[in-house]
Design a protein around this motif. Sequence first.
Motif, PDB file in Angstrom:
ATOM      1  N   GLY A 243      -1.471 -10.398 -25.548  1.00 45.93           N
ATOM      2  CA  GLY A 243      -2.387 -11.528 -25.603  1.00 45.93           C
ATOM      3  C   GLY A 243      -1.764 -12.861 -25.241  1.00 45.93           C
ATOM      4  O   GLY A 243      -2.437 -13.885 -25.238  1.00 45.93           O
ATOM      5  N   GLU A 244      -0.479 -12.893 -24.921  1.00 49.71           N
ATOM      6  CA  GLU A 244       0.190 -14.134 -24.531  1.00 49.71           C
ATOM      7  C   GLU A 244      -0.278 -14.557 -23.142  1.00 49.71           C
ATOM      8  O   GLU A 244      -0.390 -13.734 -22.236  1.00 49.71           O
ATOM      9  N   VAL A 245      -0.565 -15.851 -22.966  1.00 54.37           N
ATOM     10  CA  VAL A 245      -1.046 -16.377 -21.688  1.00 54.37           C
ATOM     11  C   VAL A 245       0.007 -17.332 -21.135  1.00 54.37           C
ATOM     12  O   VAL A 245       0.465 -18.224 -21.848  1.00 54.37           O
ATOM     13  N   TYR A 246       0.394 -17.127 -19.877  1.00 55.81           N
ATOM     14  CA  TYR A 246       1.358 -18.014 -19.224  1.00 55.81           C
ATOM     15  C   TYR A 246       1.143 -17.979 -17.720  1.00 55.81           C
ATOM     16  O   TYR A 246       0.308 -17.231 -17.205  1.00 55.81           O
TER      17      TYR A 246
ATOM     18  N   LEU B  66       0.801  -1.224   0.000  1.00 50.60           N
ATOM     19  CA  LEU B  66       0.000   0.000   0.000  1.00 50.60           C
ATOM     20  C   LEU B  66       0.838   1.280   0.000  1.00 50.60           C
ATOM     21  O   LEU B  66       0.292   2.373   0.094  1.00 50.60           O
ATOM     22  N   TRP B  67       2.124   1.141  -0.120  1.00 44.03           N
ATOM     23  CA  TRP B  67       3.029   2.282  -0.063  1.00 44.03           C
ATOM     24  C   TRP B  67       2.727   3.253  -1.186  1.00 44.03           C
ATOM     25  O   TRP B  67       2.544   2.872  -2.341  1.00 44.03           O
ATOM     26  N   ASP B  68       2.671   4.541  -0.874  1.00 43.85           N
ATOM     27  CA  ASP B  68       2.301   5.548  -1.860  1.00 43.85           C
ATOM     28  C   ASP B  68       3.465   5.990  -2.740  1.00 43.85           C
ATOM     29  O   ASP B  68       3.266   6.705  -3.706  1.00 43.85           O
ATOM     30  N   ASP B  69       4.685   5.599  -2.420  1.00 46.87           N
ATOM     31  CA  ASP B  69       5.847   5.963  -3.219  1.00 46.87           C
ATOM     32  C   ASP B  69       5.993   4.950  -4.355  1.00 46.87           C
ATOM     33  O   ASP B  69       6.721   3.980  -4.253  1.00 46.87           O
ATOM     34  N   PHE B  70       5.269   5.195  -5.445  1.00 44.88           N
ATOM     35  CA  PHE B  70       5.209   4.235  -6.542  1.00 44.88           C
ATOM     36  C   PHE B  70       6.487   4.271  -7.353  1.00 44.88           C
ATOM     37  O   PHE B  70       7.069   5.322  -7.582  1.00 44.88           O
ATOM     38  N   GLU B  71       6.891   3.101  -7.820  1.00 45.61           N
ATOM     39  CA  GLU B  71       8.038   2.990  -8.705  1.00 45.61           C
ATOM     40  C   GLU B  71       7.548   2.573 -10.081  1.00 45.61           C
ATOM     41  O   GLU B  71       6.661   1.744 -10.207  1.00 45.61           O
ATOM     42  N   LEU B  72       8.144   3.152 -11.101  1.00 44.44           N
ATOM     43  CA  LEU B  72       7.801   2.765 -12.460  1.00 44.44           C
ATOM     44  C   LEU B  72       8.437   1.417 -12.763  1.00 44.44           C
ATOM     45  O   LEU B  72       9.488   1.080 -12.215  1.00 44.44           O
ATOM     46  N   PRO B  73       7.831   0.626 -13.639  1.00 45.58           N
ATOM     47  CA  PRO B  73       8.411  -0.678 -13.956  1.00 45.58           C
ATOM     48  C   PRO B  73       9.752  -0.539 -14.666  1.00 45.58           C
ATOM     49  O   PRO B  73       9.954   0.367 -15.476  1.00 45.58           O
ATOM     50  N   LYS B  74      10.660  -1.443 -14.329  1.00 51.46           N
ATOM     51  CA  LYS B  74      11.970  -1.461 -14.979  1.00 51.46           C
ATOM     52  C   LYS B  74      11.822  -2.057 -16.377  1.00 51.46           C
ATOM     53  O   LYS B  74      10.752  -2.535 -16.747  1.00 51.46           O
ATOM     54  N   GLU B  75      12.897  -2.056 -17.151  1.00 48.03           N
ATOM     55  CA  GLU B  75      12.803  -2.523 -18.543  1.00 48.03           C
ATOM     56  C   GLU B  75      12.465  -4.001 -18.662  1.00 48.03           C
ATOM     57  O   GLU B  75      11.875  -4.426 -19.642  1.00 48.03           O
ATOM     58  N   ASN B  76      12.790  -4.821 -17.646  1.00 52.57           N
ATOM     59  CA  ASN B  76      12.475  -6.249 -17.734  1.00 52.57           C
ATOM     60  C   ASN B  76      11.143  -6.597 -17.060  1.00 52.57           C
ATOM     61  O   ASN B  76      10.729  -7.742 -17.094  1.00 52.57           O
ATOM     62  N   GLN B  77      10.457  -5.640 -16.463  1.00 53.13           N
ATOM     63  CA  GLN B  77       9.181  -5.882 -15.794  1.00 53.13           C
ATOM     64  C   GLN B  77       8.023  -5.491 -16.705  1.00 53.13           C
ATOM     65  O   GLN B  77       8.126  -4.543 -17.480  1.00 53.13           O
ATOM     66  N   THR B  78       6.915  -6.236 -16.595  1.00 55.12           N
ATOM     67  CA  THR B  78       5.737  -5.929 -17.398  1.00 55.12           C
ATOM     68  C   THR B  78       4.481  -5.967 -16.542  1.00 55.12           C
ATOM     69  O   THR B  78       4.434  -6.664 -15.530  1.00 55.12           O
ATOM     70  N   VAL B  79       3.478  -5.226 -16.978  1.00 60.79           N
ATOM     71  CA  VAL B  79       2.174  -5.222 -16.328  1.00 60.79           C
ATOM     72  C   VAL B  79       1.326  -6.276 -17.024  1.00 60.79           C
ATOM     73  O   VAL B  79       1.234  -6.298 -18.249  1.00 60.79           O
ATOM     74  N   VAL B  80       0.722  -7.166 -16.231  1.00 68.71           N
ATOM     75  CA  VAL B  80      -0.134  -8.217 -16.785  1.00 68.71           C
ATOM     76  C   VAL B  80      -1.451  -8.247 -16.018  1.00 68.71           C
ATOM     77  O   VAL B  80      -1.547  -7.717 -14.906  1.00 68.71           O
ATOM     78  N   LYS B  81      -2.443  -8.873 -16.628  1.00 66.18           N
ATOM     79  CA  LYS B  81      -3.760  -9.009 -15.997  1.00 66.18           C
ATOM     80  C   LYS B  81      -3.949 -10.452 -15.561  1.00 66.18           C
ATOM     81  O   LYS B  81      -3.697 -11.383 -16.325  1.00 66.18           O
ATOM     82  N   LEU B  82      -4.405 -10.636 -14.343  1.00 63.58           N
ATOM     83  CA  LEU B  82      -4.601 -11.968 -13.792  1.00 63.58           C
ATOM     84  C   LEU B  82      -5.886 -12.572 -14.342  1.00 63.58           C
ATOM     85  O   LEU B  82      -6.944 -11.959 -14.256  1.00 63.58           O
ATOM     86  N   LEU B  83      -5.777 -13.775 -14.903  1.00 65.75           N
ATOM     87  CA  LEU B  83      -6.948 -14.458 -15.453  1.00 65.75           C
ATOM     88  C   LEU B  83      -7.566 -15.404 -14.445  1.00 65.75           C
ATOM     89  O   LEU B  83      -8.775 -15.404 -14.248  1.00 65.75           O
ATOM     90  N   LYS B  84      -6.735 -16.251 -13.815  1.00 67.64           N
ATOM     91  CA  LYS B  84      -7.262 -17.188 -12.824  1.00 67.64           C
ATOM     92  C   LYS B  84      -6.120 -17.745 -11.988  1.00 67.64           C
ATOM     93  O   LYS B  84      -4.965 -17.694 -12.377  1.00 67.64           O
ATOM     94  N   SER B  85      -6.492 -18.300 -10.854  1.00 70.39           N
ATOM     95  CA  SER B  85      -5.543 -18.974  -9.985  1.00 70.39           C
ATOM     96  C   SER B  85      -5.611 -20.460 -10.292  1.00 70.39           C
ATOM     97  O   SER B  85      -6.692 -21.040 -10.359  1.00 70.39           O
ATOM     98  N   VAL B  86      -4.456 -21.082 -10.470  1.00 71.34           N
ATOM     99  CA  VAL B  86      -4.438 -22.501 -10.805  1.00 71.34           C
ATOM    100  C   VAL B  86      -3.948 -23.357  -9.644  1.00 71.34           C
ATOM    101  O   VAL B  86      -3.836 -24.560  -9.783  1.00 71.34           O
ATOM    102  N   GLY B  87      -3.667 -22.762  -8.487  1.00 73.99           N
ATOM    103  CA  GLY B  87      -3.260 -23.504  -7.302  1.00 73.99           C
ATOM    104  C   GLY B  87      -1.762 -23.489  -7.098  1.00 73.99           C
ATOM    105  O   GLY B  87      -0.986 -23.164  -7.998  1.00 73.99           O
ATOM    106  N   ASN B  88      -1.357 -23.867  -5.873  1.00 74.47           N
ATOM    107  CA  ASN B  88       0.055 -23.901  -5.484  1.00 74.47           C
ATOM    108  C   ASN B  88       0.757 -22.571  -5.740  1.00 74.47           C
ATOM    109  O   ASN B  88       1.896 -22.528  -6.211  1.00 74.47           O
ATOM    110  N   ASN B  89       0.056 -21.472  -5.454  1.00 74.54           N
ATOM    111  CA  ASN B  89       0.582 -20.122  -5.624  1.00 74.54           C
ATOM    112  C   ASN B  89       1.016 -19.834  -7.052  1.00 74.54           C
ATOM    113  O   ASN B  89       1.958 -19.089  -7.294  1.00 74.54           O
ATOM    114  N   LEU B  90       0.337 -20.438  -8.008  1.00 68.64           N
ATOM    115  CA  LEU B  90       0.548 -20.166  -9.426  1.00 68.64           C
ATOM    116  C   LEU B  90      -0.703 -19.494  -9.979  1.00 68.64           C
ATOM    117  O   LEU B  90      -1.824 -19.846  -9.619  1.00 68.64           O
TER     118      LEU B  90
END
Length: 154
Positions: free
Chosen positions: A47-50, A15-39
Amino acid sequence: MSKVTKRKHVFNEALWDDFELPKENQTVVKLLKSVGNNLHEVTTPSGEVYLVSMPTKFRKNIWVKRGDYILVEPIAEGNKVKAEIVNILNKDSIKYYKQCKVWPKEFEDKQEIKTNTDEIFVNTNRKHQIVIESCSDTTDSESEADSASDSDKK
């Protein structure tokens, strides 16, 4: 460090308000579903799904649900699990990313369509009850007087 102290630090970091911009190797993704075992299954702006894994510091401390946006960093080992969660984005961090123009355009359209009424849960298992109240005071006082005179007659 106790569990409570650890949970407090992890929650404050999320919840920290000091936001950091993503680095060059980081990407923003949307969560589709939980498949278990913290995956979790995610989709990229292209559009790639992994699968991504949740690090141990987030486990049992912070929960994610379908439709949440997360920041991930790719990992080298593994064919199915391609990334690890770095940060879970909240409304404020998404707003900051949009102001800095690092938010993916593919996710921007879908985010703006969502309204506050979409988040309200409607229970369809119960019937709706309509309550009608009379506004007139004269009819209430007359009905009370009638019932009092009826009790005097007995």
